[in-house]
Write an enzyme that holds these catalytic residues in place. Structure first.
Site, short mmCIF file in Angstrom:
data_model
loop_
_atom_site.label_atom_id
_atom_site.label_comp_id
_atom_site.label_asym_id
_atom_site.label_seq_id
_atom_site.Cartn_x
_atom_site.Cartn_y
_atom_site.Cartn_z
N LYS A 34 -54.46 -57.60 -19.20
CA LYS A 34 -52.88 -57.68 -19.25
C LYS A 34 -52.29 -58.59 -18.05
CE LYS A 34 -48.54 -54.61 -18.98
NZ LYS A 34 -48.30 -53.56 -18.56
N GLY A 82 -41.27 -47.57 -16.51
CA GLY A 82 -40.72 -45.65 -16.10
C GLY A 82 -39.68 -45.19 -16.08
N ALA A 100 -43.06 -51.36 -21.67
CA ALA A 100 -42.37 -50.90 -20.44
C ALA A 100 -41.21 -50.07 -21.67
CB ALA A 100 -42.42 -51.25 -19.67
N GLY A 101 -40.74 -49.35 -20.34
CA GLY A 101 -39.63 -48.29 -20.45
C GLY A 101 -38.97 -47.70 -21.61
N ASN A 150 -47.08 -45.57 -20.76
CA ASN A 150 -47.35 -44.28 -20.40
C ASN A 150 -46.58 -43.43 -19.31
OD1 ASN A 150 -49.04 -43.78 -17.65
ND2 ASN A 150 -50.04 -45.25 -16.83
N THR A 151 -46.11 -43.52 -18.40
CA THR A 151 -45.08 -42.67 -18.42
C THR A 151 -44.17 -41.76 -18.78
OG1 THR A 151 -44.19 -44.38 -16.24
CG2 THR A 151 -43.21 -42.25 -16.59
#
Lengths: 255, 255, 255, 255
Positions: A96, A157, A183-184, A205-206
């Protein structure tokens, strides 16, 4: 089925491995998510150096496709160097591409991202590229030959969800390669939304690792992604300004 | 577990039975949804007259809790009469009070809704009341003793989703009885959103029955509701303006 | 006061001159808007060829700063050629760089936009660059030395308003040159919103020229931009979840 | 022109008089707003008792129409008593009915609000009623004969803006009396939005009085309301998914 290059996956959830409260929780979350692709920062992980502690040590890595990312790179050159290091380990041939252009937002640098993707494609990598939701930039990446484009829903995040559904849907509409929203994403609803727009997958992830209960959230996200995909396939009813009776009673005699 | 009066349910999806392309699709959608509570308009259904065609004939009604609604009523008096007719059949002791105040929006009449609920509670019904998302009205219904409040997310059949998440969350926050979001849910993301706000359940009809593939959408909604509930329980991460690295690499030596 | 390069303007509304129902309406709308900067496509206008019909003929061009744009360019090279043609007329030294990367969305090509801006800066132009709302790209343009960045609120002529207020506010926050929101503004509220986020100005065309009453809409937009700017300067109160009495009566004896 | 009962006003901004940093700022804000109708809580103000300090003492009350509100009332009976006290002073014959049903949200009690409005109409008052955005409730109020309905955009003092534009526009669409949006407006954009939906006026207090610069914000709000109204009258262009060139160059020869 999610197809990236020559690989096929049942799961449309790509899970990041960073920031879990413990390696035990990390492992359980990965299992609850039923993820098949795991992502991690090459610079953060020592999996390539057997003498060092290994952040993935509780996972049976033979069961997963590893997707190292080039987090920490601010130039194409750095990203290429990091990607090569990962490949040299023999553990993975996908990468990535992530070239950050702003420390505050961790949003990607468009020019360096293009350069890094081009170089790594030349080197024979399977390239998945993290990008902003710039519609033309996503097209340019696809024209280069990347194997998937990974537009952010909002900053890494930030848990702000799909801030710009218009751009995301334009990217999906124009793309001939998989679009993986990266993301987000903050909540199951965000994940379902991105999938309803027609995304091929989601990298999280987060939202999982920083939830109060990461394992339960991993399961929630798995279900939300399935729900959004099924909804997309099932044909969502269009919005209307006025109501429509679900049980019409016109012409039905009052009891 | 969803608890309404003295009953307990595994499923948090209440499914309407109107407007499916066929009774066969209706049955399969009900099964895919894994719904335990089925709703229908008393005025529309002939299940109480065995000599007539029965819109629920393909369903094994012994497996479900039936929740007749008073659709078509414009006054408390009409609603009470319809509810009594349903109860007289012996098939059900719960009723969804629905007193419409506007033909164009099918939004409920607050005063008649209160009156009908009060009267039916006096008569010993288990009362679930369809209401607007007026926060004080929902409280007044609860104070009357209704067994669940059912605020609309948006007009019936409009598929506009959760238009006012603020009111919905205020109703949920203040309520000591189950809050079941009724009307307006259009897509899996809408369902997940309502559940993330803390709703106890969702009643759906058009979003499933009018989807291109109702059976697949029924499954999508089932998963979305589970996802939203798990997300609510797992503790969703708060939104942030700026980014947070999911794989922090500060202090990590560059490879 | 809006300052671009060495010029100062009272008005923060930059108005496009295309697509009005008539030249008479165009002139009246320009007056109602109290615009000081007028924009037009070099390729569309024949103002540089006195023998041809002139789309700006009813305007006293000495009263306005002209901002020609490079609409129609798909490469940096084309944009530079168009810009030079405009400058050669002697009527203007500012140019709005617009290099389109997609015919369907008219969204800009990031790489060609950067190249064109760089080249025109080298040639001594005052450069205002139309860009997507990619945050890092806006920063790269500023680093090149452009005199204003002009992120789109949404696609040209789409009237979708500020789709991504987060990116817009991040661009404004990071920028040391004026940020002029360009494209997508549809209504006075959209214009006020962009200004409340701290934008320095707004470029409009379709929202005015295609309104039912373009002259009245021009005035509406003028007022909305002033309102949004004043609101930004006056310090908007933060949102709260719960209410706060505007006329507190605790401790006040009942009458 | 805003017409309420037999009165006509140029301004569509009704301004509250509570919570300004000083009476001097209050006066300047009222002037900057160019408001013609001022509202205040009867219970809070001592204007009816000349021996007491007067919160409106810096205003020349002969220039304004006074609109006392019944803030602090929790029942119809209390509201009626407060309204009569105001009328007895001889300073006003209009009243804003406000019967709060919840201390946390200051949202109105629908049943008591209806009762108070009915009673005050019988007593010959000009009645403007603060209500939730419940569409049917607004209709019932109009059917009673109230002279204006005043749905909240969001809770009083919350600055959350127009949370439910659908309900607001349905109320406006159905109403034959003026609809004045009351409560929750936080910024000029919110005010413009409500006006674009077709509202006849807006009542503001906290957004102005609690801004960092209340006088400047008063002017901002005045302009925003004019902008939104003009926009509504001028016919806002519809939103489109794709772009439309504002300066079409197809068929135009490249320079």
């Amino acid at each position: 089925m999610l197809k990236i290059a020559n690989k096929t996956f049942h799961s449309r959830l790509l899970l990041g491995t960073g920031k879990y409260p413990s390696l035990d929780v990390q492992r359980k979350a990965v299992q609850a998510a039923e993820a098949e692709i795991l992502t991690f920062a090459v610079r953060r992980m020592n999996i390539f150096e057997p003498t060092q502690p290994n952040f993935l040590e509780q996972l049976d890595l033979t069961q997963y496709t590893l997707l190292p990312n080039t987090a920490g790179a601010k130039t194409a050159e750095e990203a290429v160097r990091i990607a090569k290091l990962a490949k040299a380990s023999g553990l993975c041939d996908m990468v990535k591409v992530e070239v950050i252009g702003c420390d505050k937002t961790l949003l990607p640098d468009p020019v360096e991202t293009l350069k890094a993707s081009e170089k790594l494609l030349e080197e024979g990598f399977i390239v998945l590229t993290y990008t902003s939701d710039d519609v033309v930039l996503a097209k340019r990446l696809e024209e280069l030959g990347v194997h998937a484009v990974m537009p952010g829903a909002s900053p890494i995040g930030s848990a702000q969800g799909v801030v710009n559904p218009l751009n995301l849907s334009l990217i999906i509409e124009q793309s001939d390669v998989p679009v993986i929203v990266d993301a987000g994403i903050g909540s199951p609803r965000d994940a379902a939304f991105a999938m309803e727009l027609g995304a091929d997958g989601i990298l999280l992830n987060t939202a999982v690792s920083s939830a109060k209960d990461p394992v339960k959230m991993a399961e929630a996200m798995k279900l939300a992604i399935e729900a959004g995909r099924l909804g997309f396939e099932a044909g969502i009813v269009p919005k209307k300004r006025y109501a429509t009776a679900s049980s019409p009673v016109e012409g039905v005699p009052a009891p």
